[in-house]
Design a protein around this motif. Structure first.
Motif, PDB file in Angstrom:
ATOM      1  N   HIS A  97       0.821  -1.210   0.000  1.00  0.00           N
ATOM      2  CA  HIS A  97       0.000   0.000   0.000  1.00  0.00           C
ATOM      3  C   HIS A  97       0.861   1.269   0.000  1.00  0.00           C
ATOM      4  CE1 HIS A  97      -2.779  -3.084   1.369  1.00  0.00           C
ATOM      5  NE2 HIS A  97      -3.779  -2.280   1.099  1.00  0.00           N
ATOM      6  N   PHE A  98       2.136   1.149  -0.361  1.00  0.00           N
ATOM      7  CA  PHE A  98       3.051   2.283  -0.272  1.00  0.00           C
ATOM      8  C   PHE A  98       2.608   3.388  -1.226  1.00  0.00           C
ATOM      9  CE2 PHE A  98       7.408   4.144   0.125  1.00  0.00           C
ATOM     10  CZ  PHE A  98       7.474   4.090   1.509  1.00  0.00           C
ATOM     11  N   PRO A  99       2.651   4.651  -0.800  1.00  0.00           N
ATOM     12  CA  PRO A  99       2.047   5.723  -1.589  1.00  0.00           C
ATOM     13  C   PRO A  99       2.924   6.249  -2.721  1.00  0.00           C
ATOM     14  CG  PRO A  99       2.875   6.614   0.462  1.00  0.00           C
ATOM     15  CD  PRO A  99       3.073   5.124   0.530  1.00  0.00           C
ATOM     16  N   MET A 100       3.609   5.348  -3.384  1.00  0.00           N
ATOM     17  CA  MET A 100       4.413   5.688  -4.561  1.00  0.00           C
ATOM     18  C   MET A 100       4.717   4.382  -5.276  1.00  0.00           C
ATOM     19  SD  MET A 100       8.110   6.570  -2.742  1.00  0.00           S
ATOM     20  CE  MET A 100       7.354   7.771  -1.635  1.00  0.00           C
ATOM     21  N   THR A 208       4.080  14.074 -11.162  1.00  0.00           N
ATOM     22  CA  THR A 208       4.221  14.045  -9.713  1.00  0.00           C
ATOM     23  C   THR A 208       2.964  13.386  -9.157  1.00  0.00           C
ATOM     24  OG1 THR A 208       5.565  16.055  -9.684  1.00  0.00           O
ATOM     25  CG2 THR A 208       4.518  15.397  -7.609  1.00  0.00           C
ATOM     26  N   LEU A 209       3.064  12.119  -8.850  1.00  0.00           N
ATOM     27  CA  LEU A 209       1.896  11.377  -8.388  1.00  0.00           C
ATOM     28  C   LEU A 209       1.561  11.769  -6.946  1.00  0.00           C
ATOM     29  CD1 LEU A 209       2.792   7.821  -9.770  1.00  0.00           C
ATOM     30  CD2 LEU A 209       1.157   9.454 -10.724  1.00  0.00           C
ATOM     31  N   ASP A 210       0.310  12.050  -6.713  1.00  0.00           N
ATOM     32  CA  ASP A 210      -0.137  12.418  -5.375  1.00  0.00           C
ATOM     33  C   ASP A 210      -0.080  11.187  -4.467  1.00  0.00           C
ATOM     34  OD1 ASP A 210      -1.711  14.495  -3.626  1.00  0.00           O
ATOM     35  OD2 ASP A 210      -2.792  12.590  -3.435  1.00  0.00           O
ATOM     36  N   ARG A 211       0.669  11.285  -3.389  1.00  0.00           N
ATOM     37  CA  ARG A 211       0.853  10.127  -2.517  1.00  0.00           C
ATOM     38  C   ARG A 211      -0.462   9.634  -1.921  1.00  0.00           C
ATOM     39  NH1 ARG A 211       6.437  11.029   1.017  1.00  0.00           N
ATOM     40  NH2 ARG A 211       7.873  11.131  -0.770  1.00  0.00           N
ATOM     41  N   ASP A 212      -1.282  10.540  -1.484  1.00  0.00           N
ATOM     42  CA  ASP A 212      -2.558  10.129  -0.888  1.00  0.00           C
ATOM     43  C   ASP A 212      -3.423   9.393  -1.902  1.00  0.00           C
ATOM     44  OD1 ASP A 212      -1.983  11.129   1.619  1.00  0.00           O
ATOM     45  OD2 ASP A 212      -2.924  13.074   1.247  1.00  0.00           O
ATOM     46  N   MET A 213      -3.395   9.855  -3.143  1.00  0.00           N
ATOM     47  CA  MET A 213      -4.206   9.197  -4.169  1.00  0.00           C
ATOM     48  C   MET A 213      -3.663   7.816  -4.499  1.00  0.00           C
ATOM     49  SD  MET A 213      -6.978   9.887  -5.657  1.00  0.00           S
ATOM     50  CE  MET A 213      -7.824   8.440  -6.275  1.00  0.00           C
ATOM     51  N   ARG A 215      -2.034   5.865  -2.464  1.00  0.00           N
ATOM     52  CA  ARG A 215      -2.378   5.014  -1.320  1.00  0.00           C
ATOM     53  C   ARG A 215      -3.839   4.578  -1.378  1.00  0.00           C
ATOM     54  NH1 ARG A 215      -5.048   6.326   2.866  1.00  0.00           N
ATOM     55  NH2 ARG A 215      -4.746   8.559   2.508  1.00  0.00           N
ATOM     56  N   VAL A 216      -4.736   5.502  -1.667  1.00  0.00           N
ATOM     57  CA  VAL A 216      -6.162   5.173  -1.725  1.00  0.00           C
ATOM     58  C   VAL A 216      -6.437   4.174  -2.850  1.00  0.00           C
ATOM     59  CG1 VAL A 216      -8.444   6.113  -2.257  1.00  0.00           C
ATOM     60  CG2 VAL A 216      -6.957   7.297  -0.642  1.00  0.00           C
ATOM     61  N   MET A 217      -5.803   4.387  -4.002  1.00  0.00           N
ATOM     62  CA  MET A 217      -5.995   3.458  -5.117  1.00  0.00           C
ATOM     63  C   MET A 217      -5.540   2.051  -4.739  1.00  0.00           C
ATOM     64  SD  MET A 217      -7.348   5.036  -7.748  1.00  0.00           S
ATOM     65  CE  MET A 217      -6.857   4.245  -9.276  1.00  0.00           C
ATOM     66  N   ILE A 221      -7.634  -1.475  -4.534  1.00  0.00           N
ATOM     67  CA  ILE A 221      -7.234  -2.667  -5.289  1.00  0.00           C
ATOM     68  C   ILE A 221      -7.020  -3.859  -4.368  1.00  0.00           C
ATOM     69  CG2 ILE A 221      -5.376  -3.664  -6.700  1.00  0.00           C
ATOM     70  CD1 ILE A 221      -5.001  -0.841  -7.896  1.00  0.00           C
ATOM     71  N   TYR A 222      -6.396  -3.609  -3.201  1.00  0.00           N
ATOM     72  CA  TYR A 222      -6.024  -4.703  -2.305  1.00  0.00           C
ATOM     73  C   TYR A 222      -6.954  -4.810  -1.098  1.00  0.00           C
ATOM     74  CZ  TYR A 222      -1.755  -4.167  -5.047  1.00  0.00           C
ATOM     75  OH  TYR A 222      -0.862  -4.061  -6.079  1.00  0.00           O
ATOM     76  N   ALA A 223      -8.191  -4.362  -1.251  1.00  0.00           N
ATOM     77  CA  ALA A 223      -9.119  -4.360  -0.120  1.00  0.00           C
ATOM     78  C   ALA A 223      -9.337  -5.754   0.439  1.00  0.00           C
ATOM     79  CB  ALA A 223     -10.460  -3.752  -0.547  1.00  0.00           C
ATOM     80  N   ASP A 224      -9.421  -6.756  -0.419  1.00  0.00           N
ATOM     81  CA  ASP A 224      -9.663  -8.116   0.055  1.00  0.00           C
ATOM     82  C   ASP A 224      -8.489  -8.634   0.862  1.00  0.00           C
ATOM     83  OD1 ASP A 224     -11.305 -10.429   0.228  1.00  0.00           O
ATOM     84  OD2 ASP A 224     -10.017 -11.419  -1.230  1.00  0.00           O
ATOM     85  N   MET A 225      -7.261  -8.326   0.406  1.00  0.00           N
ATOM     86  CA  MET A 225      -6.072  -8.748   1.150  1.00  0.00           C
ATOM     87  C   MET A 225      -6.021  -8.067   2.505  1.00  0.00           C
ATOM     88  SD  MET A 225      -2.059  -8.451   0.102  1.00  0.00           S
ATOM     89  CE  MET A 225      -1.864  -6.769   0.642  1.00  0.00           C
ATOM     90  N   GLN A 226      -6.409  -6.786   2.546  1.00  0.00           N
ATOM     91  CA  GLN A 226      -6.386  -6.041   3.799  1.00  0.00           C
ATOM     92  C   GLN A 226      -7.346  -6.651   4.810  1.00  0.00           C
ATOM     93  OE1 GLN A 226      -7.056  -1.871   3.276  1.00  0.00           O
ATOM     94  NE2 GLN A 226      -6.822  -1.382   5.430  1.00  0.00           N
TER      95      GLN A 226
END
Length: 249
Positions: A97-100, A208-213, A215-217, A221-226
């Motif tokens: 889930h790293f924000p980059m 410049t990718l927004d870190r918060d965005m 992370r949210v994406m 994507i990995y909601a089931d794993m979480q």
């Protein structure tokens, strides 16, 4: 076992232009309480640098990571083993889930928990000529935890790969991993970092990718794993199982 301060010296972050490079130089780079803490500290240092746009991790000459430190776990108190498992799970969760963008430069063997570490990254570049990727849990007689299965299945794109890698623990070389679409590229060992940087650069594409965005994406994507991670390590039977394995190897 080395002290926490000594283990910290084996894991370092360097910043090269837009890239944060995590170098792991801790023998077989196995996961115990100290090594997990050291890696998490390195991840924190990346997040503190606003200029970092991508994370790349690489091991030492022979090993990317050989997984959990079963020798240490066979001797450590149960509460320390539980703590280490929780820290290891936190590493997988934070990297996935790293924000980059993240790239694993798999320089050598990636076994068991080390293979799962590689799977936690967005991209994987593997050494062409040496090193195996393997989930040998069937040989260790260890069951996967649900979130581990979910992570592995996200990276193994075909039923054949799931069967061969997860079920039967087949060892795969770099070329075999590329053919199975498990890694994004294979290179000579000296080209691992340059190739990883190229992949990260192509991903960023001058943006410049927004870190918060980001992370949210990844959370979406990995909601089931979480969800499968919740409470996964609070299992006394699992701890006793891990503690018994080293003496049987």
């Amino acid at each position: 076992m080395l002290s926490q301060s000594d283990v910290n010296k084996c894991f370092s972050i360097t910043f090269e232009n837009d890239f944060a490079i995590l170098r792991m130089n801790y023998g077989e780079n196995r996961f115990n309480k100290c090594s997990c803490n050291a890696i998490l500290n390195c991840l924190d240092s990346v997040l503190r640098n606003p200029k970092a746009k991508a994370l790349i991790a690489i091991g030492n000459t022979k090993y990317f990571s050989n997984g959990l430190d079963l020798e240490w776990m066979s001797k450590a108190p149960s509460e320390d083993v539980l703590g280490a498992i929780q820290l290891y799970q936190e590493i997988l969760h934070r990297i996935s889930h790293f924000p980059m963008p993240t790239v694993a430069a798999v320089n050598g063997h990636a076994f068991a928990g080390g293979a799962l570490l590689a799977f936690a990254f967005d991209y994987r570049v593997m050494r062409r000529d040496r090193g195996w990727l393997c989930l040998p849990e069937i040989d260790l007689k260890l069951r996967f935890q649900p979130f581990m299965i979910q992570l592995a299945k996200l990276r193994l794109r075909s039923n054949k790969s799931i069967r061969e890698v997860i079920l039967f623990g087949k060892r795969l070389t770099g070329p075999q991993c590329l053919e199975a679409d498990i890694v994004d590229a294979i290179t000579e060992v000296d080209d691992l970092l340059p190739a990883s940087k190229i992949i990260a650069e192509k991903c960023i594409g001058g943006r410049t990718l927004d870190r918060d965005m980001v992370r949210v994406m990844k959370e979406d994507i990995y909601a089931d794993m979480q969800s499968k991670t919740q409470g996964a390590s609070n299992d006394e039977g699992r701890i006793k199982e891990l503690q018994s394995k080293h003496s049987k190897l």
